[in-house]
Design an enzyme around this catalytic site. Sequence first.
Site, PDB file in Angstrom:
ATOM      1  N   CYS A  77      82.599 -38.924 -26.906  1.00 48.45           N
ATOM      2  CA  CYS A  77      81.674 -39.786 -27.825  1.00 48.45           C
ATOM      3  C   CYS A  77      80.384 -39.303 -27.603  1.00 48.45           C
ATOM      4  O   CYS A  77      79.989 -38.359 -27.573  1.00 48.45           O
ATOM      5  CB  CYS A  77      82.208 -41.097 -28.002  1.00 48.45           C
ATOM      6  SG  CYS A  77      81.838 -41.668 -29.512  1.00 48.45           S
ATOM      7  N   HIS A 170      87.568 -42.198 -28.519  1.00 50.33           N
ATOM      8  CA  HIS A 170      87.518 -42.937 -27.152  1.00 50.33           C
ATOM      9  C   HIS A 170      89.189 -43.043 -26.679  1.00 50.33           C
ATOM     10  O   HIS A 170      89.686 -44.179 -26.524  1.00 50.33           O
ATOM     11  CB  HIS A 170      87.340 -44.248 -27.226  1.00 50.33           C
ATOM     12  CG  HIS A 170      85.567 -44.239 -27.540  1.00 50.33           C
ATOM     13  ND1 HIS A 170      85.049 -44.797 -26.311  1.00 50.33           N
ATOM     14  CD2 HIS A 170      84.721 -44.271 -28.249  1.00 50.33           C
ATOM     15  CE1 HIS A 170      83.748 -44.859 -26.873  1.00 50.33           C
ATOM     16  NE2 HIS A 170      83.506 -44.596 -28.141  1.00 50.33           N
ATOM     17  N   GLU A 172      90.086 -43.792 -23.561  1.00 58.01           N
ATOM     18  CA  GLU A 172      90.073 -44.626 -22.569  1.00 58.01           C
ATOM     19  C   GLU A 172      90.386 -45.843 -23.193  1.00 58.01           C
ATOM     20  O   GLU A 172      90.566 -46.929 -22.466  1.00 58.01           O
ATOM     21  CB  GLU A 172      88.943 -44.484 -21.832  1.00 58.01           C
ATOM     22  CG  GLU A 172      87.659 -45.173 -22.266  1.00 58.01           C
ATOM     23  CD  GLU A 172      86.947 -44.549 -23.480  1.00 58.01           C
ATOM     24  OE1 GLU A 172      87.559 -43.381 -23.908  1.00 58.01           O
ATOM     25  OE2 GLU A 172      85.916 -44.964 -23.934  1.00 58.01           O
TER      26      GLU A 172
HETATM   27  N1  GLN Z   1      76.724 -43.498 -31.850  1.00 55.47           N
HETATM   28  C1  GLN Z   1      76.688 -43.519 -30.275  1.00 55.47           C
HETATM   29  C2  GLN Z   1      75.451 -42.003 -30.023  1.00 55.47           C
HETATM   30  O1  GLN Z   1      74.907 -41.660 -30.982  1.00 55.47           O
HETATM   31  C3  GLN Z   1      77.892 -42.771 -29.646  1.00 55.47           C
HETATM   32  C4  GLN Z   1      78.899 -43.859 -29.879  1.00 55.47           C
HETATM   33  C5  GLN Z   1      80.177 -43.791 -28.852  1.00 55.47           C
HETATM   34  O2  GLN Z   1      80.046 -43.216 -27.881  1.00 55.47           O
HETATM   35  N2  GLN Z   1      81.224 -44.698 -29.164  1.00 55.47           N
HETATM   36  O3  GLN Z   1      75.431 -42.040 -28.684  1.00 55.47           O
END
Ligand code: GLN
Length: 187
Positions: A77, A170, A172
């Site tokens: 992410c 995610h 995890e």
């Molecule tokens: N929206 C977040 C970003 O731009 C990422 C979100 C996440 O890691 N769950 O960094």
Amino acid sequence: MKIGVLALQGAFIEHQKTLIQLGMETKQVRLPADLDDLDGLIIPGGESTTIGKLATEYKLIEPLRQFAATTPTWGTCAGLIFLAKDIGIERQPILGVMDVTVNRNAFGRQRDSFETDLSIKGLDDGPFHAVFIRAPSVTDVRGDVEVLATLQDGTIVAVRQGHLLGTAFHPELTDDVRLHRYFCAMV
Ligand code: GLN
């Protein structure tokens, strides 16, 4: 084998728990010297602007860049945003090591977060339940980047380039340890 988890902000404890469950040695990375004895690194989800700001503050950007240039590194992410070479018009510190273009907050705001089952290349024993939280998407891949998973509409959400792994969701936050096992095998 020791796998570090960048522990500046975000879901680093959850990654460590899964690594421990798999019998791996793990440690939190906050300073450049923490990278010294590591065989691999996970950059967690969280908020990429915050991770970038803190990494700059702790003089971690260049050491992380050098580490990720040669050693297995997995970004989930926000971690995937941090690894990407191109994040469009956004101006924030990134490592810029993976040949992908990533679009931050590609699915909308927090309330547009969702969960879905994915078929992931390399995990052949059934679908992977993936949690997307204000997630990015991969809008372009270049060079030898391999697409490991897409949503039904073709949106790319998991990529690998040699020793680099990137997932928009995610792993995890679920009980499925297969992607962590996959990364350990890369390490
Ligand atoms: N929206 C977040 C970003 O731009 C990422 C979100 C996440 O890691 N769950 O960094």
